[in-house]
Every structure is written in structure tokens, then in C-alpha cells.
Design an enzyme around this catalytic site. Structure first.
Site, mmCIF file in Angstrom:
data_model
loop_
_atom_site.group_PDB
_atom_site.id
_atom_site.type_symbol
_atom_site.label_atom_id
_atom_site.label_comp_id
_atom_site.label_asym_id
_atom_site.label_seq_id
_atom_site.Cartn_x
_atom_site.Cartn_y
_atom_site.Cartn_z
ATOM 1 N N SER A 135 60.688 -89.269 -77.221
ATOM 2 C CA SER A 135 60.035 -88.082 -77.787
ATOM 3 C C SER A 135 58.535 -88.076 -77.476
ATOM 4 C CB SER A 135 60.324 -88.034 -79.294
ATOM 5 O OG SER A 135 60.094 -86.746 -79.819
ATOM 6 N N ASP B 125 69.021 -80.343 -76.937
ATOM 7 C CA ASP B 125 67.987 -80.936 -77.788
ATOM 8 C C ASP B 125 67.190 -79.835 -78.487
ATOM 9 O OD1 ASP B 125 65.636 -82.238 -78.807
ATOM 10 O OD2 ASP B 125 65.907 -83.839 -77.347
ATOM 11 N N HIS C 225 68.587 -84.349 -80.703
ATOM 12 C CA HIS C 225 67.324 -85.055 -80.500
ATOM 13 C C HIS C 225 67.445 -86.472 -81.051
ATOM 14 C CE1 HIS C 225 63.085 -85.351 -79.567
ATOM 15 N NE2 HIS C 225 62.868 -85.905 -80.760
#
Length: 464
Positions: free
Chosen positions: A247, A375, A404
């Protein structure tokens, strides 16, 4: 509870592949294993896992476990052809052929039943129910040139059992994340089981990392990562060093790779769930159910800020401290604090100029990017596909599902490691084997940038 004392580790003045960093005093003191605070989406699986196992039908469990296709069902005439990554995956990049030998990519991506029906269900399920492997960590803190500090969590006892030239893997968690996040722990344990030395880089304020200046970290700031890499190379000059980021950590990592270009000291890297284009990610972050993630991350940022609010009293400049302290969205926090700390004119200017999508074309070391097509936080439309294809050092894998930081699929689903972990490890071991076969590893110790006598040594005690 008394907080353990902080070790301010020295940097190595005789070795810095990209820049010199300030020499710090060495200190020796007793240190307990790190006990960082989980990120907002992480909860212990001990509460939820048994209950959820009882609710999931046995047929679903067995269906997910049998993800590998029956080899006898394939076409006999094509058996002699090199195996290719399964067609359920989007794979691109100049060196995509090397993935054909990866056993972990020959089976179809088969998301766990029920969970795969909704990207939010998969994201939240993984965050709250994924198991948290137990491991004893040794914490080391580095003082930055601006007097800030970051925390490094190493596996306790590794220096006694691993050879000095064992490959080193640096892990970069996502926004507000740290060494207590489940996806980080699973990757740590897998690499450690393969004989790798692993360290988690906890950014300023994350996982109880100390905050000593009125400055946290950002999607654009690579200074702390650069210092961490220099520090690792200083202490393990015989080792090849790699990095994996998730991320926001992935965004920072890819930006670092692009900034260092051909001077990058890393031997390879992996980017997971990278938002890449922060402008697009910000647009989607305020839509529909994504507001739940936005509010949760804003809450985590507020919590970190309030612990260190005294540092920001009477601070001058364009800061909007009340807005940051009461932020209801990540954008509010970035507008009130982050963009000012790092010199951006506005929050839109910050997002536009902090995206790692612009860095891909400058990456000069092997980089594997893995994304999920559904995502909700790192939109598929933000992936710089053309730049990845054009760069011979980059590879891209996009899974049809995953959410995610979810990827609830594979042999260990639904409570074990993410589907990505075996692929990441197989890729890193491939790069390491390439390095081992090169003549670079035949260079004597005293010619690898630092002499044995000049390398600083730290003694850290871990309480059991």
C-alpha cells in the site's frame, strides 16, 4: 506500563552507497521485544477465527483447498511445452517468461468461496480474521539527520543463528501499519523460514515508533527509507538486500527506486497493493463503502497525532492543527498537516507529486508489482501498465480478486497467509540465486564497501 528505552543506533560513516548520514552515539541497554499497536483494520484472529470456521461450510473449505488443477486432465500433446502462469492472471513485463518456472503461478487464482463475492467482504475479512504468527522481535531505533526517529523490528536471536551473508529483507507496511500487522508477520515468518534475515521498517509514529520532531512521514518522503537501507548495508555488507512494500509503503518504496535509478543498492523489490496514482486513489476513496476505510485510517492518524500533539504547539507556517487533530478523512489530515510538513502548496499538489506511477520508468533494479483488479483502495485504473511493460526491470501481476491487502486464496485460505506470499518468496529467491551465481559475491569482505574493523557493533538484550 513502563515503555522500554529507545536505542539510537549509529550509522556507518565509512559506507553509504547513495549519501552520507550523520554518525550517532552507540548505546547499550536492555530491550524487551517490541509490542507495537495494530493498524485500524487489524484484530486478533483468536477471537474471531474459531467462530468463523464454524460458520463456513465444509464444502467451501475443501473447495478452496483444492486450487491446483488435475495434471492428468491437461492436453497430452502440450505437456512438453514450458508451463505458463495461469490465464486467470494478468501478467505483463519484458521478463514475464521467468515466471513460467514458478510453481506458485501454475494453478488458477481461486478466491475463497463466499468471500470473493465482494471486494469489501474480502478486505475486511482478511483484516479482522487473518492469523497473527507469534514471533519475538528486537527493536532498534535510528535517529534521522533532522532529529526524527524510526523503529526497526528485527527477529530476536537471528544474529546468533544466521550467517553474516544471509540475504536481508526490509518490510514496509501500509499507512499507520507496523510489525504487528498480520500480512507483515506472515511475510516475515515465510522469509525467516527460508533463512533470510528480516526487518520491519516502522515509520515515524507507527507501531509505537518514537516521534521526536513535529514531522511524521508522507507518500513522497524517502529520506527515512534511504537511511534505513544504508544502515542495513552498513551492518551486513556481505548480504544482498531486498525490500517488500504494501500500500503506502509500496508507493514510498517505488518512489525510492525511481529516485536512486542505477545507484540503487537494493538487489530487488516487490510492490503490493500500491495505489500508484494518488490522485485517482483519492477520487475513489470518497465513493460509497470506501468511506469506511477513509474514516478508519483517519481515526488511526488522529490517534498517532494526539499522542504527540505537544510537539505541534505554537508551530508556525500554514499548518491547520485543529483540522488535523479532528480529521474525519485522510484528506483532511493531509491538508492540515502532511502537505505543509513536506512543502506542498495544497493537498492536490501533494497527491499529484507523490504518486509512484511516475517513478516506474526510472526503476533500474528488478521489481515485481502485484495488484488486485478489484482493490477498493488501490484502483486498477491507476496502475501504470504501459510504463511497466516498457521497463525491462519490471513485472506486473494482476489478480481478478483480492480486495485490498486481502488475497484470501491459496492453500492457507481463509485464515493463513495471503495468496501473494509464496509468489513473492519465489521471486525473491530467484533473484537471490541469480546474485549468488554472479561474480559479485566472490569479492572479499574488506572490499565490499566497509572493513570489518570499521563496522559499528550494537549489543541489544532481549528479555524473555
Amino acid at each position: 506500563m513502563n515503555q522500554p528505552p529507545i536505542l539510537l543506533a549509529p550509522t556507518c560513516p565509512s559506507y553509504s552507497p547513495t549519501r552520507q548520514v550523520e554518525k550517532q552515539r552507540k548505546r547499550e541497554y536492555p530491550m524487551a521485544a517490541a509490542a507495537p499497536t495494530p493498524s485500524p483494520f487489524v484484530a486478533s484472529s483468536r477471537r474471531f477465527a474459531p467462530r468463523l470456521r464454524s460458520l463456513i461450510p465444509g464444502a467451501a473449505m475443501s473447495s478452496a483447498a483444492s486450487s491446483a488443477p488435475n495434471p492428468s486432465s491437461g492436453a497430452g500433446e502440450e505437456a512438453q511445452a514450458p508451463p505458463l502462469p495461469h490465464s486467470t492472471l494478468e501478467i505483463s513485463g519484458a521478463r514475464r517468461g521467468l515466471l513460467s518456472g514458478f510453481a506458485s503461478l501454475r494453478a488458477p487464482y481461486r478466491a475463497f468461496p463466499v468471500l470473493a463475492s465482494n471486494r469489501h467482504v474480502e478486505t475486511i475479512f482478511a483484516a479482522f480474521t487473518r492469523s497473527l504468527p507469534a514471533v519475538k522481535l528486537r527493536r532498534e531505533c535510528l535517529r534521522a539527520p533532522d532529529d526524527g526517529a524510526v523503529a526497526l523490528d528485527w527477529v530476536a536471536g537471528d544474529d546468533r543463528v544466521l550467517p553474516r551473508d544471509a540475504p536481508v529483507l526490509i518490510l514496509l507496511p501500509g499507512l499507520t501499519g507496523g510489525s504487528d500487522d498480520t500480512y507483515v508477520r506472515h511475510m516475515l515468518m515465510r522469509a525467516r523460514s527460508k533463512g533470510w534475515r528480516v526487518v520491519v521498517f516502522n515509520s515515524r509514529g507507527c507501531a509505537e515508533s518514537p516521534v521526536t520532531t513535529p514531522k511524521f512521514y508522507s507518500a513522497s518522503f524517502t529520506g527515512d527509507l534511504c537511511q534505513v537501507i544504508d544502515h542495513v548495508l552498513c551492518h551486513y555488507p556481505q548480504s544482498n538486500v531486498y525490500a517488500v512494500g504494501w500500500s503506502l509503503g509500496a508507493n514510498i518504496l517505488v518512489r525510492y527506486l525511481g529516485e536512486e535509478t542505477d545507484k540503487c543498492p537494493l538487489s530487488g523489490a516487490v510492490s503490493l497493493c500500491n495505489p500508484f496514482n494518488l490522485v485517482i486513489a483519492d477520487e475513489d476513496f470518497h465513493k460509497g463503502f470506501n468511506n469506511v476505510y477513509d474514516k478508519a485510517l483517519a481515526r488511526a492518524l488522529r490517534t498517532i497525532f494526539k499522542k504527540h500533539a505537544l510537539l505541534f504547539e505554537d508551530i508556525e507556517g500554514e499548518y491547520d492543527i485543529p483540522k488535523a487533530a479532528n480529521a474525519r478523512t485522510v484528506r483532511d489530515f493531509d491538508e492540515g498537516l502532511t502537505r505543509v510538513s513536506f512543502g506542498f502548496k495544497s493537498v492536490d499538489d501533494y497527491y499529484s507529486n507523490s504518486s509512484s506511477s511516475d517513478s516506474i520508468k526510472n526503476v533500474c533494479v528488478p521489481l515485481l508489482c502485484i495488484q488486485a483488479d478489484n482493490d477498493p483502495i488501490a484502483p486498477s485504473r491507476g496502475i501504470p501498465r504501459e510504463d511497466i511493460k516498457a521497463n525491462p526491470n519490471c513485472l506486473l501481476i494482476v489478480t481478478p480478486k483480492g480486495g485490498h491487502l486481502g488475497w484470501v486464496a491459496g492453500d492457507e485460505a481463509p485464515f493463513g497467509c495471503p495468496w501473494t506470499d509464496p509468489i513473492v518468496m519465489e521471486y525473491l529467491e530467484y533473484l537471490q540465486s541469480e546474485k549468488n551465481s554472479s561474480t559479485k559475491n566472490n569479492i572479499p569482505y574488506d572490499q565490499q564497501g566497509v572493513s570489518e574493523a570499521s563496522a559499528p557493533h550494537l549489543t541489544v538484550h532481549v528479555q524473555t
